[in-house]
Design a protein around this motif. Sequence first.
Motif, PDB file in Angstrom:
ATOM      1  N   GLY A 289      34.349  40.158  44.102  1.00  8.51           N
ATOM      2  CA  GLY A 289      34.017  38.735  44.173  1.00  8.51           C
ATOM      3  C   GLY A 289      32.971  38.365  43.167  1.00  8.51           C
ATOM      4  N   SER A 290      32.574  37.110  43.175  1.00  9.76           N
ATOM      5  CA  SER A 290      31.562  36.477  42.303  1.00  9.76           C
ATOM      6  C   SER A 290      32.145  35.936  41.014  1.00  9.76           C
ATOM      7  N   ALA A 291      33.320  36.407  40.642  1.00 13.29           N
ATOM      8  CA  ALA A 291      33.992  35.949  39.429  1.00 13.29           C
ATOM      9  C   ALA A 291      35.464  36.317  39.584  1.00 13.29           C
ATOM     10  N   PRO A 292      36.345  35.693  38.791  1.00 15.16           N
ATOM     11  CA  PRO A 292      37.775  36.012  38.959  1.00 15.16           C
ATOM     12  C   PRO A 292      38.112  37.443  38.546  1.00 15.16           C
ATOM     13  N   LEU A 293      38.868  38.103  39.405  1.00 10.43           N
ATOM     14  CA  LEU A 293      39.353  39.455  39.086  1.00 10.43           C
ATOM     15  C   LEU A 293      40.700  39.276  38.395  1.00 10.43           C
TER      16      LEU A 293
ATOM     17  N   LEU B 195      40.520  43.958  47.611  1.00  9.25           N
ATOM     18  CA  LEU B 195      40.477  42.730  48.411  1.00  9.25           C
ATOM     19  C   LEU B 195      39.547  41.749  47.704  1.00  9.25           C
ATOM     20  N   GLU B 196      40.101  40.634  47.230  1.00  8.12           N
ATOM     21  CA  GLU B 196      39.268  39.645  46.538  1.00  8.12           C
ATOM     22  C   GLU B 196      38.872  38.528  47.492  1.00  8.12           C
ATOM     23  N   ARG B 197      37.606  38.142  47.373  1.00  9.17           N
ATOM     24  CA  ARG B 197      37.104  37.035  48.216  1.00  9.17           C
ATOM     25  C   ARG B 197      36.350  36.050  47.324  1.00  9.17           C
ATOM     26  N   TYR B 198      36.045  34.879  47.882  1.00 11.60           N
ATOM     27  CA  TYR B 198      35.437  33.815  47.073  1.00 11.60           C
ATOM     28  C   TYR B 198      34.239  33.215  47.802  1.00 11.60           C
ATOM     29  N   GLY B 199      33.136  33.119  47.083  1.00  7.68           N
ATOM     30  CA  GLY B 199      31.951  32.535  47.693  1.00  7.68           C
ATOM     31  C   GLY B 199      31.077  31.855  46.672  1.00  7.68           C
ATOM     32  N   MET B 200      29.935  31.425  47.133  1.00  7.50           N
ATOM     33  CA  MET B 200      28.963  30.715  46.288  1.00  7.50           C
ATOM     34  C   MET B 200      27.581  30.877  46.894  1.00  7.50           C
ATOM     35  N   THR B 201      26.561  30.733  46.095  1.00  6.40           N
ATOM     36  CA  THR B 201      25.203  30.770  46.613  1.00  6.40           C
ATOM     37  C   THR B 201      25.032  29.739  47.736  1.00  6.40           C
ATOM     38  N   GLU B 202      25.559  28.550  47.512  1.00  6.87           N
ATOM     39  CA  GLU B 202      25.356  27.460  48.486  1.00  6.87           C
ATOM     40  C   GLU B 202      26.133  27.643  49.782  1.00  6.87           C
TER      41      GLU B 202
ATOM     42  N   THR C 127      44.641  35.634  43.688  1.00 11.39           N
ATOM     43  CA  THR C 127      44.284  34.659  44.723  1.00 11.39           C
ATOM     44  C   THR C 127      43.013  35.138  45.425  1.00 11.39           C
ATOM     45  N   VAL C 128      42.368  34.198  46.124  1.00 14.17           N
ATOM     46  CA  VAL C 128      41.156  34.580  46.860  1.00 14.17           C
ATOM     47  C   VAL C 128      41.410  34.546  48.370  1.00 14.17           C
ATOM     48  N   GLY C 129      42.683  34.480  48.747  1.00  8.44           N
ATOM     49  CA  GLY C 129      43.043  34.625  50.158  1.00  8.44           C
ATOM     50  C   GLY C 129      42.894  33.354  50.965  1.00  8.44           C
TER      51      GLY C 129
ATOM     52  N   GLY D 142      32.817  22.314  43.056  1.00 11.99           N
ATOM     53  CA  GLY D 142      32.887  22.349  41.589  1.00 11.99           C
ATOM     54  C   GLY D 142      33.969  23.291  41.095  1.00 11.99           C
ATOM     55  N   ASP D 143      34.640  24.008  42.010  1.00 12.98           N
ATOM     56  CA  ASP D 143      35.747  24.889  41.623  1.00 12.98           C
ATOM     57  C   ASP D 143      37.063  24.150  41.836  1.00 12.98           C
ATOM     58  N   LEU D 144      37.967  24.334  40.872  1.00 13.90           N
ATOM     59  CA  LEU D 144      39.282  23.693  40.994  1.00 13.90           C
ATOM     60  C   LEU D 144      40.280  24.714  41.514  1.00 13.90           C
TER      61      LEU D 144
ATOM     62  N   GLY E 225      35.518  22.743  37.662  1.00 12.69           N
ATOM     63  CA  GLY E 225      35.196  21.363  37.326  1.00 12.69           C
ATOM     64  C   GLY E 225      33.789  21.300  36.778  1.00 12.69           C
ATOM     65  N   LYS E 226      33.026  22.365  36.989  1.00 14.18           N
ATOM     66  CA  LYS E 226      31.645  22.410  36.503  1.00 14.18           C
ATOM     67  C   LYS E 226      31.625  23.208  35.200  1.00 14.18           C
ATOM     68  N   ASP E 227      30.750  22.833  34.315  1.00 18.55           N
ATOM     69  CA  ASP E 227      30.650  23.545  33.043  1.00 18.55           C
ATOM     70  C   ASP E 227      29.796  24.782  33.278  1.00 18.55           C
TER      71      ASP E 227
ATOM     72  N   VAL F   7      29.659  29.296  32.853  1.00 15.55           N
ATOM     73  CA  VAL F   7      30.207  30.561  32.345  1.00 15.55           C
ATOM     74  C   VAL F   7      29.800  31.634  33.342  1.00 15.55           C
ATOM     75  N   ILE F   8      30.720  32.539  33.704  1.00 14.00           N
ATOM     76  CA  ILE F   8      30.328  33.655  34.579  1.00 14.00           C
ATOM     77  C   ILE F   8      30.475  34.949  33.778  1.00 14.00           C
ATOM     78  N   SER F   9      29.341  35.566  33.502  1.00 13.83           N
ATOM     79  CA  SER F   9      29.290  36.766  32.664  1.00 13.83           C
ATOM     80  C   SER F   9      28.884  37.951  33.538  1.00 13.83           C
TER      81      SER F   9
ATOM     82  N   TYR G 206      27.170  37.032  36.693  1.00 18.70           N
ATOM     83  CA  TYR G 206      26.003  36.143  36.632  1.00 18.70           C
ATOM     84  C   TYR G 206      26.422  34.780  36.098  1.00 18.70           C
ATOM     85  N   ASN G 207      25.937  33.721  36.732  1.00 20.48           N
ATOM     86  CA  ASN G 207      26.262  32.373  36.274  1.00 20.48           C
ATOM     87  C   ASN G 207      25.339  31.937  35.146  1.00 20.48           C
ATOM     88  N   VAL G 208      25.943  31.380  34.127  1.00 17.26           N
ATOM     89  CA  VAL G 208      25.157  30.838  33.017  1.00 17.26           C
ATOM     90  C   VAL G 208      25.595  29.391  32.830  1.00 17.26           C
TER      91      VAL G 208
HETATM   92  P1  AMP Z   1      26.975  31.460  42.299  1.00 15.15           P
HETATM   93  O1  AMP Z   1      26.537  30.069  42.042  1.00 15.15           O
HETATM   94  O2  AMP Z   1      26.297  32.482  41.489  1.00 15.15           O
HETATM   95  O3  AMP Z   1      26.926  31.736  43.710  1.00 15.15           O
HETATM   96  O4  AMP Z   1      28.484  31.529  41.842  1.00 15.15           O
HETATM   97  C1  AMP Z   1      29.483  30.899  42.564  1.00 15.15           C
HETATM   98  C2  AMP Z   1      30.693  30.670  41.720  1.00 15.15           C
HETATM   99  O5  AMP Z   1      31.294  31.919  41.361  1.00 15.15           O
HETATM  100  C3  AMP Z   1      31.783  29.927  42.447  1.00 15.15           C
HETATM  101  O6  AMP Z   1      31.552  28.539  42.483  1.00 15.15           O
HETATM  102  C4  AMP Z   1      33.001  30.310  41.640  1.00 15.15           C
HETATM  103  O7  AMP Z   1      33.099  29.512  40.478  1.00 15.15           O
HETATM  104  C5  AMP Z   1      32.691  31.738  41.247  1.00 15.15           C
HETATM  105  N1  AMP Z   1      33.391  32.727  42.084  1.00 15.15           N
HETATM  106  C6  AMP Z   1      32.923  33.440  43.123  1.00 15.15           C
HETATM  107  N2  AMP Z   1      33.878  34.258  43.609  1.00 15.15           N
HETATM  108  C7  AMP Z   1      34.994  34.057  42.847  1.00 15.15           C
HETATM  109  C8  AMP Z   1      36.307  34.599  42.820  1.00 15.15           C
HETATM  110  N3  AMP Z   1      36.689  35.558  43.649  1.00 15.15           N
HETATM  111  N4  AMP Z   1      37.174  34.120  41.892  1.00 15.15           N
HETATM  112  C9  AMP Z   1      36.805  33.166  41.023  1.00 15.15           C
HETATM  113  N5  AMP Z   1      35.577  32.631  40.982  1.00 15.15           N
HETATM  114  C10 AMP Z   1      34.678  33.069  41.877  1.00 15.15           C
END
Ligand code: AMP
Length: 503
Positions: A275-279, A296-303, A320-322, A380-382, A397-399, A401-403, A406-408
Amino acid sequence: MSNHLFDAIRKGVQPEAPFIETKAGQTWSYGDMLSLSARLANTLVGLDVIPGDRVAVQVEKSPEALMLYLACVRAGAVYLPLNTAYTLTELDYFIGDAEPRLVVCSPKSREGLEPIAAAHDARVETLDDKGGGSLMEAAAGAPTEFTDIARGPDDLAAILYTSGTTGRSKGAMLTHDNLLSNALTLREYWRFARNDRLIHALPIFHTHGLFVASNVTLISGASMYFLPKFDAEEALDLMATSTVMMGVPTFYVRLVQSPRLTREATARMRLFISGSAPLLAETHRQFQAMTGQAILERYGMTETNMNTSNPYDGERIAGTVGFPLPGVSLRVTDPESGAAIADGDTGMIEVKGPNVFNGYWRMPEKTRAEFRDDGFFITGDLGRIDERGYVHIVGRGKDLVISGGYNVYPKEVETEIDQIEGVEESAVIGVPHPDLGEGVTAVVVRKPQAAVDERAILLHLEPRLARYKQPKRILFLDELPRNTMGKVQKNILRQTYENLYRP
Ligand code: AMP
Ligand code: MLC
């Protein structure tokens, strides 16, 4: 009243059970966790930290650093972890904004941080990666029992800064129940139990390593190998005596490059989570071909903590993120109006549930702007939801970069570059990168006759931006592509440079 989060952690504790093992073979039991976090909580109270006070922490990863997080929870303080890569310029902003009572840093950062902390009436203590430092010295003689401070579900447990698309970083306020509800949900969904052992190679200053990995382990009474950083060969060594690994996609990209990654090497592992970025689907398939196991891929955010996850038993579909996690409502809407759109169409992902944060620290207007009137948070994610109910993230939808997880925020980097003498303007984009997923890349237009070069720009950025935010490459153009409205067309730049990092 009880301490909402820590009571739940304490509930199932078996004091003799193992909690943490380090690379050097040092171990901490759950009993050690209780006594060390109690000593640190007593120390915090002795340093006049009162409930609701922020405790800012920028230290190397260590078991003691994790105990400090727990001590803050127990003492009713608000834990504020900071990336170890942040520069003093960045720290000055966080400390000024959060106004912590106490700043805990590595001994080597003390001198630089003292004046910043003093300007905001904060005290500084240190903690090093070996469990030493002034805070630990103070804790050495403190009692090993502590009466946890009463905290309800809606009281703050942590503030994590996350960069905004415009302006400065915002502190996401996370409550006791945001953290607890998500940890309990993930424990059930991913079937965590006492006999699990997690390979923990993530940093502990972000949601992934701190809450997803550590809280889920704690709430399950499980144990973990606690490693300062990720190393693929080391992770492979530990798989013989572990059951679960959590990582960002870069971990898996690096693992599949090792010929040691085989069915036999992973036979004892029951779960690999990303998680944290697209696999990339390609990484998913390669991993499955080599090990017979589906990541197993999952999707989350700090918020929001975790929102969706591929199933434990059902099909884990690459790309997919399930499904939305139990208790989390997720919908896809028209990005502009927030109106409903046809099933299966792509739009803005919005979420609501006990996992969703309490707003941005001292920014009520920014908070209002990111929620719909009915309480859904605009991620902010589409994305889209397919006919089987799997969520697909198809863009942002948000500008952003995930490196390497880490979000930049391009805006932050552009603002720094644009201040440089001789720079007319700049555009920062994410370009496919074989190791990091996306590589931060700057495209710069010079002023007429200006001679500013890549080196000068990097030198300017070095003291101002954390290393991972600094562009891997800086390219120069005579002008930036713009649409008829005058907006820079970053999609064209991304296309132009899509092979920049191709080996
Ligand atoms: P952060 O603000 O550091 O918590 O990063 C959250 C952002 O990471 C999300 O809004 C997504 O854009 C991205 N993210 C987290 N998990 C995934 C995932 N499995 N696939 C694609 N993007 C993800
Ligand atoms: C390190 N460097 C990076 C980088 N990590 N550059 C760009 N992006 C990154 N992610 C730089 C260093 O400054 C250094 O630069 C060089 O690369 C090598 O450093 P390293 O320390 O050897 O790198 P390494 O240990 O290999 O780190 C790469 C990594 C690490 C991917 C393993 O970045 C990592 O652990 N990322 C995880 C991030 C994470 O936890 N994200 C979760 C956020 S929570 P130089 O020039 O000095 O050599 C979230 C919510 C959710 O998103 O859903 O989970």
